[in-house]
Design a protein around this motif. Structure first.
Motif, mmCIF file in Angstrom:
data_model
loop_
_atom_site.group_PDB
_atom_site.id
_atom_site.type_symbol
_atom_site.label_atom_id
_atom_site.label_comp_id
_atom_site.label_asym_id
_atom_site.label_seq_id
_atom_site.Cartn_x
_atom_site.Cartn_y
_atom_site.Cartn_z
ATOM 1 N N HIS A 94 0.826 -1.197 0.000
ATOM 2 C CA HIS A 94 0.000 0.000 0.000
ATOM 3 C C HIS A 94 0.866 1.256 0.000
ATOM 4 O O HIS A 94 1.990 1.271 0.506
ATOM 5 C CB HIS A 94 -0.918 0.005 1.214
ATOM 6 C CG HIS A 94 -1.882 -1.139 1.218
ATOM 7 N ND1 HIS A 94 -2.785 -1.365 0.213
ATOM 8 C CD2 HIS A 94 -2.069 -2.138 2.128
ATOM 9 C CE1 HIS A 94 -3.503 -2.448 0.482
ATOM 10 N NE2 HIS A 94 -3.079 -2.934 1.640
ATOM 11 N N SER A 95 0.314 2.362 -0.529
ATOM 12 C CA SER A 95 1.066 3.613 -0.614
ATOM 13 C C SER A 95 1.441 4.124 0.772
ATOM 14 O O SER A 95 2.533 4.672 0.964
ATOM 15 C CB SER A 95 0.245 4.668 -1.366
ATOM 16 O OG SER A 95 -0.963 4.932 -0.671
ATOM 17 N N TYR A 105 -0.518 -9.850 10.370
ATOM 18 C CA TYR A 105 -1.086 -9.351 11.623
ATOM 19 C C TYR A 105 -2.589 -9.594 11.650
ATOM 20 O O TYR A 105 -3.262 -9.588 10.609
ATOM 21 C CB TYR A 105 -0.790 -7.852 11.770
ATOM 22 C CG TYR A 105 -1.188 -7.283 13.123
ATOM 23 C CD1 TYR A 105 -0.559 -7.704 14.282
ATOM 24 C CD2 TYR A 105 -2.212 -6.356 13.221
ATOM 25 C CE1 TYR A 105 -0.927 -7.205 15.521
ATOM 26 C CE2 TYR A 105 -2.597 -5.841 14.453
ATOM 27 C CZ TYR A 105 -1.953 -6.279 15.602
ATOM 28 O OH TYR A 105 -2.320 -5.790 16.826
ATOM 29 N N ALA A 106 -3.126 -9.830 12.848
ATOM 30 C CA ALA A 106 -4.541 -10.240 12.984
ATOM 31 C C ALA A 106 -5.511 -9.194 12.449
ATOM 32 O O ALA A 106 -6.612 -9.538 12.002
ATOM 33 C CB ALA A 106 -4.847 -10.525 14.461
ATOM 34 N N GLU A 107 -5.118 -7.932 12.508
ATOM 35 C CA GLU A 107 -5.978 -6.866 12.017
ATOM 36 C C GLU A 107 -5.286 -6.139 10.867
ATOM 37 O O GLU A 107 -4.053 -6.105 10.797
ATOM 38 C CB GLU A 107 -6.283 -5.872 13.137
ATOM 39 C CG GLU A 107 -6.992 -6.481 14.341
ATOM 40 C CD GLU A 107 -7.129 -5.490 15.477
ATOM 41 O OE1 GLU A 107 -6.863 -4.291 15.235
ATOM 42 O OE2 GLU A 107 -7.470 -5.905 16.594
ATOM 43 N N LYS A 108 -6.090 -5.551 10.000
ATOM 44 C CA LYS A 108 -5.537 -4.805 8.889
ATOM 45 C C LYS A 108 -4.815 -3.569 9.406
ATOM 46 O O LYS A 108 -5.319 -2.855 10.270
ATOM 47 C CB LYS A 108 -6.637 -4.384 7.918
ATOM 48 C CG LYS A 108 -6.121 -3.646 6.691
ATOM 49 C CD LYS A 108 -7.265 -3.280 5.757
ATOM 50 C CE LYS A 108 -6.737 -2.512 4.547
ATOM 51 N NZ LYS A 108 -7.845 -2.122 3.633
ATOM 52 N N LEU A 109 -3.627 -3.316 8.874
ATOM 53 C CA LEU A 109 -2.850 -2.149 9.289
ATOM 54 C C LEU A 109 -3.278 -0.936 8.470
ATOM 55 O O LEU A 109 -2.867 -0.773 7.320
ATOM 56 C CB LEU A 109 -1.349 -2.405 9.101
ATOM 57 C CG LEU A 109 -0.722 -3.489 9.977
ATOM 58 C CD1 LEU A 109 0.772 -3.596 9.702
ATOM 59 C CD2 LEU A 109 -0.952 -3.181 11.448
ATOM 60 N N VAL A 154 -0.034 2.237 11.047
ATOM 61 C CA VAL A 154 1.300 2.259 10.448
ATOM 62 C C VAL A 154 2.125 3.386 11.058
ATOM 63 O O VAL A 154 3.279 3.196 11.471
ATOM 64 C CB VAL A 154 1.208 2.427 8.919
ATOM 65 C CG1 VAL A 154 2.592 2.682 8.327
ATOM 66 C CG2 VAL A 154 0.594 1.178 8.288
ATOM 67 N N ASP A 155 1.516 4.589 11.115
ATOM 68 C CA ASP A 155 2.220 5.729 11.705
ATOM 69 C C ASP A 155 2.609 5.446 13.149
ATOM 70 O O ASP A 155 3.711 5.769 13.591
ATOM 71 C CB ASP A 155 1.341 6.980 11.643
ATOM 72 C CG ASP A 155 1.370 7.628 10.269
ATOM 73 O OD1 ASP A 155 2.244 7.257 9.464
ATOM 74 O OD2 ASP A 155 0.517 8.496 10.003
#
Length: 540
Positions: free
Chosen positions: A2-3, A59-63, A68-69
């Motif tokens: 992802h960007s 990872y269990a959840e979407k980042l 990310v930050d």
């Protein structure tokens, strides 16, 4: 990928490349970095991106972007720096902008301090309350008062907002308008204020006045770009005084050059203020450029366990040159100097580049080996209890001073400990809220005192708010209660400065510090003799 992830990894890459550049500067006496070093750096970057890719994929959840930050700015980079020392730090764009604002000593907005307070009717259980408008600012001129509740900004409800969100909405370019809707006790309907944003100065000297006849008092909150000028203005305003108390309690430090310029006003031309020794850059010695002007009066400097960094430079220099008597508690013990490097995306790296030493040669940095970051800042079990193992140095007149673990005061003044009753009053905002009720239908004059009638109204208020107390509690804390009532009422009626004066005039540590002025006078006499002796030896 992802960007947002690419941007995050780019930020890390730039950050680590910056560290590598700094490393090359540190080793600039070597013709070039070895191939082994460059290969190690490439391997480290490759390892980091591999780990991050595994996390993103599994990872269990979407980042999302915020996570990310948080992982990069609040996790990976700060953790790396804190392995080095407790004071090297990384600033994300928001924190970097706030740091710059704090250093400049000004921002653009409407000029008020705000605070969240409990409100069971609010969505998040909190309301945003004005603590005080700053004198001379758009909020102050418009008639906004302490206790006003901010319910909307430009028509947008503040329900669910925290104080940071509200503050960001109040700030903006100079000359722009913002509409603020307030709920005020005693007012049947909300009040709407149309405010024009302006430059709001942040004063590091928030209080400077004659606390006793002929005795000046200056409280310095931190060291920023305007501090030495503010101190000079205060001294000019005092005129011919025969004693001074400089209050550095809770001062976390700030700009090194402003600490040097402040010390310059009390020392003699040519004296050393502080020296810096590091590996990356040449050693530096900072000396007094102009020197003390006017009469040579005694000085007492009041410090505590949260006096740190640039504030320790000032207190250490005045102590080593016998120019001031240092009283209070042993200071924090920060002898590391950070240089701020701007990296990508308006982020910043504050990296320790020097150790600083007081004029006598003391390094006052506390030990941080095998100490958690939390314990280093808050537990402080390593504050020296004896001086047997500490570095010994001498002041100009031969007095013994110690390195390591902060600046040890010449005279100890213990911090008063709050009791359960006091904690309960403050936790329930008893004085602040009583002031709103008391001033809802009356005004006071400057000769106001907290007499028996006021105390009875305060008792009635506590009962109406179901705040528990006993007469024994009130009687054993009567001076403290009266001081807090008067300070809050003066803040609301006459402005924040007058409230601060009330608190300073009552403060038991300041009162004790004033009793040491005779000892400070004897020390000042010793410093003059030491200066004369030094001058005589140089002319022979």
């Amino acid at each position: 990928m992802h960007s947002h992830t690419r941007r995050a990894l780019f930020s890390v890459t730039v950050f680590l490349a910056t560290c590598a550049l700094l490393g090359s500067l540190i080793n600039r006496n070597v013709a070039a970095q070895s191939a082994t070093d460059e290969s190690t750096l490439r391997d480290d970057l490759h390892d980091f991106t591999n780990v991050y890719a595994l996390v993103e994929q599994n990872y269990a959840e979407k980042l999302d972007g915020d996570k990310v930050d948080k992982a990069i700015y609040d996790g990976a980079i700060p953790a790396m720096l804190h392995v080095l020392d407790p004071h090297s730090n990384f600033y994300d764009p928001k924190a970097f902008a706030q740091m710059r604002e704090d250093q400049h000593g000004k921002y653009y907005g409407v000029g008020m301090s705000i605070q969240p307070q409990p409100d069971p009717t609010a969505k998040n259980g909190m309301k945003i309350v004005v603590l005080a408008p700053f004198e001379g600012t758009p909020s102050y001129r418009a008639g906004i008062r302490p206790g006003d509740v901010i319910v909307a900004i430009d028509g947008k409800s503040t329900t669910g907002m925290d104080s940071v969100m509200v503050a960001s909405l109040l700030k903006g370019p100079k000359g722009t308008h913002v509409s603020v809707t307030m709920q005020r006790e005693g007012s049947p309907k909300p009040l709407v204020f149309d405010l024009t944003r302006d430059e709001i100065p942040r004063y590091s000297v928030d209080l400077a006045f004659m606390i006793r006849p002929g005795i000046g008092y200056i409280h310095i909150t931190n060291f920023m770009e305007t501090t030495s000028r503010e101190v000079g203005d205060a001294l000019d305003k005092f005129g011919d005084i025969h004693g001074l108390v400089i209050d550095l309690r809770g001062n976390p430090g700030g700009l090194l050059n402003e600490a040097v310029n402040t010390a310059d006003k009390f020392l003699q031309k040519g004296q050393i203020v502080v020296s810096q020794h590091g590996r990356a850059f040449p050693d530096q010695v900072y000396r007094v450029g102009h020197g003390e002007q006017g009469p040579h009066f005694p000085i007492v400097v009041l410090v505590n366990r949260n006096t740190a960094s640039a504030a320790e430079i000032v207190s250490g220099a005045l102590q080593d040159h016998d120019r001031a008597l240092i009283v209070g508690e042993t200071t924090f013990g920060k002898g590391l100097v950070q240089t701020v490097f701007q990296t990508s995306d308006n982020t910043g790296l504050a990296l320790t580049t020097y150790h600083y030493y007081t004029p006598s040669g003391r390094l006052i940095q506390r030990n941080y080996d095998h100490v958690s970051l939390y314990d280093y800042y808050y537990v402080r079990d390593d504050v020296p209890t004896n001086n047997a193992d500490r570095e010994v140095k001498l002041t100009d007149s031969g007095r013994t001073v110690y390195g390591g673990g902060g600046i040890t005061p010449d005279e100890k003044i213990a911090q008063p400990q709050a009791n359960t009753f006091q904690d309960n009053m403050l936790r329930n905002y008893a004085f602040f809220n009583f002031t709103r009720s008391y001033l809802a239908n009356r005004a006071i004059t400057r000769d106001f005192t907290v007499d028996d009638a006021v105390m009875q109204q305060f008792k009635n208020f506590l009962k109406s708010q179901q705040i528990d107390y006993t007469d024994a509690d009130l009687n054993s804390n009567l001076d403290w209660v009266k001081s807090n009532i008067k300070a809050e009422i003066f803040t609301s009626q006459f402005g924040q400065l007058e409230g601060l004066k009330v608190r300073a005039e009552w403060d038991p540590q300041i009162a004790k510090a004033l009793t040491f002025l005779p000892e400070a006078q004897a020390l000042a006499d010793r410093s003059v003799k030491a200066d004369q002796k030094t001058t005589a030896s140089l002319t022979q």
